[in-house]
Design a protein around this motif. Sequence first.
Motif, PDB file in Angstrom:
ATOM      1  N   VAL A  40       0.866  -1.180   0.000  1.00  0.00           N
ATOM      2  CA  VAL A  40       0.000   0.000   0.000  1.00  0.00           C
ATOM      3  C   VAL A  40       0.902   1.228   0.000  1.00  0.00           C
ATOM      4  N   ASP A  41       0.692   2.108  -0.977  1.00  0.00           N
ATOM      5  CA  ASP A  41       1.401   3.390  -1.107  1.00  0.00           C
ATOM      6  C   ASP A  41       2.905   3.269  -1.351  1.00  0.00           C
ATOM      7  N   LEU A  42       3.350   2.204  -1.946  1.00  0.00           N
ATOM      8  CA  LEU A  42       4.754   2.081  -2.338  1.00  0.00           C
ATOM      9  C   LEU A  42       4.794   2.182  -3.859  1.00  0.00           C
ATOM     10  N   GLU A  43       5.121   3.387  -4.353  1.00  0.00           N
ATOM     11  CA  GLU A  43       5.048   3.640  -5.782  1.00  0.00           C
ATOM     12  C   GLU A  43       6.380   4.042  -6.404  1.00  0.00           C
ATOM     13  N   THR A  44       7.297   4.564  -5.620  1.00  0.00           N
ATOM     14  CA  THR A  44       8.569   5.038  -6.167  1.00  0.00           C
ATOM     15  C   THR A  44       9.738   4.392  -5.424  1.00  0.00           C
ATOM     16  N   ASP A  74       9.904   5.802  -2.020  1.00  0.00           N
ATOM     17  CA  ASP A  74       8.952   5.119  -1.136  1.00  0.00           C
ATOM     18  C   ASP A  74       9.537   3.801  -0.635  1.00  0.00           C
ATOM     19  N   ASP A  98       2.248   4.095   7.178  1.00  0.00           N
ATOM     20  CA  ASP A  98       1.697   4.730   5.983  1.00  0.00           C
ATOM     21  C   ASP A  98       1.957   3.886   4.737  1.00  0.00           C
ATOM     22  N   VAL A  99       3.127   3.292   4.636  1.00  0.00           N
ATOM     23  CA  VAL A  99       3.442   2.330   3.589  1.00  0.00           C
ATOM     24  C   VAL A  99       3.525   0.984   4.295  1.00  0.00           C
ATOM     25  N   HIS A 100       2.797   0.001   3.780  1.00  0.00           N
ATOM     26  CA  HIS A 100       2.843  -1.296   4.445  1.00  0.00           C
ATOM     27  C   HIS A 100       2.579  -2.433   3.461  1.00  0.00           C
ATOM     28  N   GLN A 124       0.750  -5.584   2.081  1.00  0.00           N
ATOM     29  CA  GLN A 124      -0.632  -6.035   2.113  1.00  0.00           C
ATOM     30  C   GLN A 124      -0.760  -7.467   1.606  1.00  0.00           C
TER      31      GLN A 124
END
Length: 167
Positions: free
Chosen positions: A106-110, A113, A129-131, A133
């Motif tokens: 989740v929320d790992l895009e770059t 990140d 915030d980044v985890h 899943q």
Amino acid sequence: MTQKPDHARQLRHAWMACGLLVVTYFVIPVEADPNTVRIGVRLGLTLAMVAAVAWLVTGQVRRQLAAGPEREARSLLHLAVALVAGLLAFALADFVVARAAPAQFVDLETRVDALYFALTTLTTVGYGDVHAQGQLARGLVIVQMVFSIGVIATGVSLVVKQLTGRQ
């Protein structure tokens, strides 16, 4: 008299090695690939790289324990470079998984990140915030946690022991 310039040279080399590792991390080509065989091969190679770094860090810890005062600084610098390499290897593994299967994290895009996530995991901060899943990502994070507990904690405790023993 030559001790100080030699130490400064070793410190410069350690900084350069860390800088090259960071640059390499950011320029290694990683593209999304739907081919699961390639994903598996990349992940396997990344985990092999992590295992190699863990082996190198463990070797540095053993050498540090056996080192005399004249080799302490050099061994500590090598250990620091190996720890940076481990961090970047995990960040790259996280990024490869996130690119290949976006639902795994989740929320790992770059890459930033991924580096942020690897550092928060290895330092046990874990903001959440980044985890992870998916199951693959969670398995990778379990390996990161074991690395963190076993290798990073040992390395850091050794560095602290050496620094407090000097005074």
